[in-house]
Design a protein around this motif. Structure first.
Motif, PDB file in Angstrom:
ATOM      1  N   GLY A   9       0.790  -1.134  -0.100  1.00  0.00           N
ATOM      2  CA  GLY A   9       0.088  -0.137  -0.070  1.00  0.00           C
ATOM      3  C   GLY A   9       0.924   1.237   0.212  1.00  0.00           C
ATOM      4  N   ALA A  10       1.956   1.046  -0.053  1.00  0.00           N
ATOM      5  CA  ALA A  10       2.908   2.145   0.222  1.00  0.00           C
ATOM      6  C   ALA A  10       3.106   3.124  -0.987  1.00  0.00           C
ATOM      7  N   ASN A  11       3.482   4.408  -0.890  1.00  0.00           N
ATOM      8  CA  ASN A  11       3.530   5.095  -1.930  1.00  0.00           C
ATOM      9  C   ASN A  11       4.839   5.005  -2.852  1.00  0.00           C
ATOM     10  N   PHE A  12       4.880   4.467  -4.006  1.00  0.00           N
ATOM     11  CA  PHE A  12       6.306   4.234  -4.675  1.00  0.00           C
ATOM     12  C   PHE A  12       6.151   5.007  -5.869  1.00  0.00           C
ATOM     13  N   GLY A  13       4.978   5.902  -5.941  1.00  0.00           N
ATOM     14  CA  GLY A  13       4.934   6.565  -7.188  1.00  0.00           C
ATOM     15  C   GLY A  13       3.873   5.928  -8.100  1.00  0.00           C
ATOM     16  N   GLU A  14       4.210   6.280  -9.434  1.00  0.00           N
ATOM     17  CA  GLU A  14       3.280   5.586 -10.266  1.00  0.00           C
ATOM     18  C   GLU A  14       3.803   4.361 -10.774  1.00  0.00           C
ATOM     19  N   LEU A  15       3.115   3.047 -10.465  1.00  0.00           N
ATOM     20  CA  LEU A  15       3.705   1.795 -10.809  1.00  0.00           C
ATOM     21  C   LEU A  15       3.104   1.414 -12.328  1.00  0.00           C
ATOM     22  N   VAL A  16       4.035   0.857 -12.743  1.00  0.00           N
ATOM     23  CA  VAL A  16       4.094   0.668 -14.345  1.00  0.00           C
ATOM     24  C   VAL A  16       4.321  -0.858 -14.513  1.00  0.00           C
ATOM     25  N   LEU A  17       3.482  -1.641 -14.774  1.00  0.00           N
ATOM     26  CA  LEU A  17       3.814  -3.036 -15.127  1.00  0.00           C
ATOM     27  C   LEU A  17       4.401  -3.206 -16.479  1.00  0.00           C
ATOM     28  N   VAL A  18       5.395  -3.929 -16.793  1.00  0.00           N
ATOM     29  CA  VAL A  18       6.063  -3.852 -18.215  1.00  0.00           C
ATOM     30  C   VAL A  18       6.100  -5.340 -18.542  1.00  0.00           C
ATOM     31  N   LEU A  19       5.601  -5.958 -19.645  1.00  0.00           N
ATOM     32  CA  LEU A  19       5.545  -7.349 -19.786  1.00  0.00           C
ATOM     33  C   LEU A  19       5.448  -7.449 -21.528  1.00  0.00           C
ATOM     34  N   GLY A  20       5.728  -8.916 -21.834  1.00  0.00           N
ATOM     35  CA  GLY A  20       5.348  -9.191 -23.204  1.00  0.00           C
ATOM     36  C   GLY A  20       5.528 -10.539 -23.813  1.00  0.00           C
ATOM     37  N   ASP A  21       5.527 -10.885 -24.658  1.00  0.00           N
ATOM     38  CA  ASP A  21       5.898 -12.199 -25.373  1.00  0.00           C
ATOM     39  C   ASP A  21       5.235 -13.249 -24.670  1.00  0.00           C
ATOM     40  N   MET A  22       3.996 -13.060 -24.340  1.00  0.00           N
ATOM     41  CA  MET A  22       3.252 -14.292 -23.728  1.00  0.00           C
ATOM     42  C   MET A  22       3.047 -15.375 -24.624  1.00  0.00           C
ATOM     43  N   HIS A  23       2.825 -15.204 -25.677  1.00  0.00           N
ATOM     44  CA  HIS A  23       2.433 -16.351 -26.984  1.00  0.00           C
ATOM     45  C   HIS A  23       1.498 -17.377 -26.427  1.00  0.00           C
ATOM     46  N   ILE A  24       0.451 -16.855 -25.709  1.00  0.00           N
ATOM     47  CA  ILE A  24      -0.737 -17.802 -25.325  1.00  0.00           C
ATOM     48  C   ILE A  24      -1.847 -17.785 -26.354  1.00  0.00           C
ATOM     49  N   LYS A  43      -4.094  -1.807  -8.700  1.00  0.00           N
ATOM     50  CA  LYS A  43      -2.773  -1.374  -7.897  1.00  0.00           C
ATOM     51  C   LYS A  43      -1.768  -0.676  -8.897  1.00  0.00           C
ATOM     52  N   MET A  44      -1.789  -0.776 -10.254  1.00  0.00           N
ATOM     53  CA  MET A  44      -0.612  -0.431 -11.189  1.00  0.00           C
ATOM     54  C   MET A  44      -1.584   0.902 -11.850  1.00  0.00           C
ATOM     55  N   SER A  45      -0.876   1.763 -12.202  1.00  0.00           N
ATOM     56  CA  SER A  45      -1.404   2.797 -12.908  1.00  0.00           C
ATOM     57  C   SER A  45      -1.480   2.604 -14.680  1.00  0.00           C
ATOM     58  N   HIS A  46      -0.237   1.847 -14.970  1.00  0.00           N
ATOM     59  CA  HIS A  46      -0.224   1.751 -16.432  1.00  0.00           C
ATOM     60  C   HIS A  46       0.231   0.148 -16.590  1.00  0.00           C
ATOM     61  N   ILE A  47       0.007  -0.395 -17.688  1.00  0.00           N
ATOM     62  CA  ILE A  47       0.585  -1.473 -18.284  1.00  0.00           C
ATOM     63  C   ILE A  47       1.341  -1.319 -19.706  1.00  0.00           C
ATOM     64  N   LEU A  48       2.324  -1.656 -19.753  1.00  0.00           N
ATOM     65  CA  LEU A  48       3.036  -1.494 -21.022  1.00  0.00           C
ATOM     66  C   LEU A  48       3.400  -2.881 -21.765  1.00  0.00           C
ATOM     67  N   CYS A  49       2.753  -3.152 -22.804  1.00  0.00           N
ATOM     68  CA  CYS A  49       3.154  -4.628 -23.354  1.00  0.00           C
ATOM     69  C   CYS A  49       3.629  -4.465 -24.538  1.00  0.00           C
ATOM     70  N   THR A  50       4.620  -5.257 -24.782  1.00  0.00           N
ATOM     71  CA  THR A  50       5.780  -5.375 -25.796  1.00  0.00           C
ATOM     72  C   THR A  50       4.949  -6.206 -26.945  1.00  0.00           C
ATOM     73  N   GLY A  51       3.866  -6.785 -26.908  1.00  0.00           N
ATOM     74  CA  GLY A  51       3.266  -7.426 -27.913  1.00  0.00           C
ATOM     75  C   GLY A  51       3.267  -8.856 -27.857  1.00  0.00           C
ATOM     76  N   ASN A  52       3.101  -9.624 -28.875  1.00  0.00           N
ATOM     77  CA  ASN A  52       2.874 -11.256 -28.694  1.00  0.00           C
ATOM     78  C   ASN A  52       2.157 -11.561 -27.704  1.00  0.00           C
ATOM     79  N   MET A  53       0.778 -10.943 -27.517  1.00  0.00           N
ATOM     80  CA  MET A  53       0.044 -11.575 -26.766  1.00  0.00           C
ATOM     81  C   MET A  53      -0.749 -12.602 -27.233  1.00  0.00           C
ATOM     82  N   VAL A  54      -1.038 -12.665 -28.561  1.00  0.00           N
ATOM     83  CA  VAL A  54      -1.797 -13.552 -29.551  1.00  0.00           C
ATOM     84  C   VAL A  54      -3.217 -13.612 -29.532  1.00  0.00           C
ATOM     85  N   SER A  55      -3.691 -13.787 -28.230  1.00  0.00           N
ATOM     86  CA  SER A  55      -4.978 -13.903 -28.075  1.00  0.00           C
ATOM     87  C   SER A  55      -5.815 -12.552 -27.382  1.00  0.00           C
TER      88      SER A  55
END
Length: 196
Positions: A9-24, A43-55
């Motif tokens: 719950g602490a304030n770490f600023g803006e939390l950004v999840l960075v992920l990708g290449d799931m290939h599901i 809990k996160m403000s943004h998600i940045l996804c590099t693609g290849n989610m596929v579905s």
């Protein structure tokens, strides 16, 4: 001890999840359960996804986690709504997002630096290699979250599942790189300060 900032719950600023290449579902069945438990909604403000989610289901899942989801098209994504590259402003940082299959040689620092200059960004996030990396080069930051599912790549079948959480606060970014090694989640921390 695992710094699970997502649950904190602490304030770490803006939390950004960075992920990708799931290939599901083609190369992996799902995101590993230990990671799924960490990725909780609102809990996160943004998600940045590099693609290849596929579905489409994967995109819908990301949208359930954060209000701002930014996705670029990977070489296995068919959805034309996702752009080849995207620039996002988060706090004081201009962040470039592209899958990375367009960068030749793949993952090459000099080639990535050219893309970074063309996009005119402080941080460039790419995927495609399925190798997680956080590097500073020419006073800019280059991030590759790897593959959150551990899906094999054209380069190797030995891929460690990983993702990155960025905490952006003022002129500072702290990254936490999460890796699933066997049954254990390991975390590495890096910091980047924006030059004045």
């Amino acid at each position: 001890w695992i710094p699970n900032l997502i649950m904190a719950g602490a304030n770490f600023g803006e939390l950004v999840l960075v992920l990708g290449d799931m290939h599901i579902p083609h190369r992996a069945a799902d995101i590993p359960e230990k990671f799924r438990k960490m990725l909780v909604p609102n809990k996160m403000s943004h998600i940045l996804c590099t693609g290849n989610m596929v579905s489409r289901e994967q995109y819908d899942h990301l949208r359930s986690l954060a209000p701002n989801v930014h996705v670029v098209r990977g070489d296995f994504d068919d959805n034309p709504q996702f752009p080849e590259s995207k620039t996002v402003q988060i706090g004081q940082f201009k962040i470039g997002l592209t899958h990375g299959h367009q960068v030749i040689p793949w993952g090459d620092p000099d080639s990535l630096a050219i893309v970074q200059r063309q996009m005119d960004v402080d941080i460039l996030i790419t995927g495609h290699t399925h190798r997680n990396e956080v590097n500073e080069y020419e006073n800019k930051w280059f991030i590759n979250p790897g593959s959150i599912t551990g899906a094999y790549s054209a380069l190797t079948s030995e891929v460690v599942p990983s993702f990155i959480l960025m905490a952006i606060q003022g002129p500072k970014v702290v990254t936490y790189m999460y890796e699933l090694r066997g049954d254990n989640v390991k975390v590495w921390k890096s910091e980047f300060q924006k030059s004045a």
